[in-house]
Write a protein that holds these residues in place. Sequence first.
Motif: not given
Length: 156
Positions: A82-110
Motif C-alpha cells: 500500500e505504501e508508495p515508493p520513497d521516490d514518489f513522495v515529495c520530501p516537503i509535503t510527504t505526500e505522493v506527487m502529482s506534478d513532480p519537478v527536478m530542482a537544482a539539487d537533483g531531487h524531485a519535489y511537488e
Amino acid sequence: MAGGREKESKKGKKKKKKGKGGGGGAGPSREPEDEAALAAGEEAELAAALEESARLEEERQAPDEQASSSLAAERPPSVEEEEPPDDFVCPITTEVMSDPVMAADGHAYERTAIERWLATKSTSPLTGGELEHSILVPSHMLRRMIRDWEGARKAA
C-alpha cells in the motif's frame, strides 16, 4: 549434646544407604533393552518430523498455481504493497506527487511545494546547500511512473 550428634550422624548414614543402587539419583535406572527401544522410538519420531518438514518445504517452493492465486486473492494487501515508493513522495509535503519537478539539487519535489519554498529561500530543502539556480524542470518519467503505480493500485 554428644547424644544429639550421634543421632545426626545416624541420619546421615541412612541417607547414604537410600542413595545406593538408585542410579545415582538421576532418575530410575533402565535396562539396556528399554534404552534401545526408547532410542528407536525417538528416531522414528524424528524421521517422521523430518519427512513432514521436507514435504511442507516442497509445497512452499513449488505451490500449485491455483492454490497460490486463491491465497493471494484471499489475503489483504500488506502495508508494503500500500505504501508508495520513497521516490514518489515529495520530501516537503510527504505526500505522493502529482506534478513532480527536478530542482537544482537533483531531487524531485511537488511543483507547488518547491515553488513556495523558493519564494522565500534559495537553499535545498533536503541538503540545506545553496541552489545554483531556481529553475524547475518537469520530471515526465517520474510522473508517468507514479500514475502507473496509482493505476495498478486501483485495479487491484
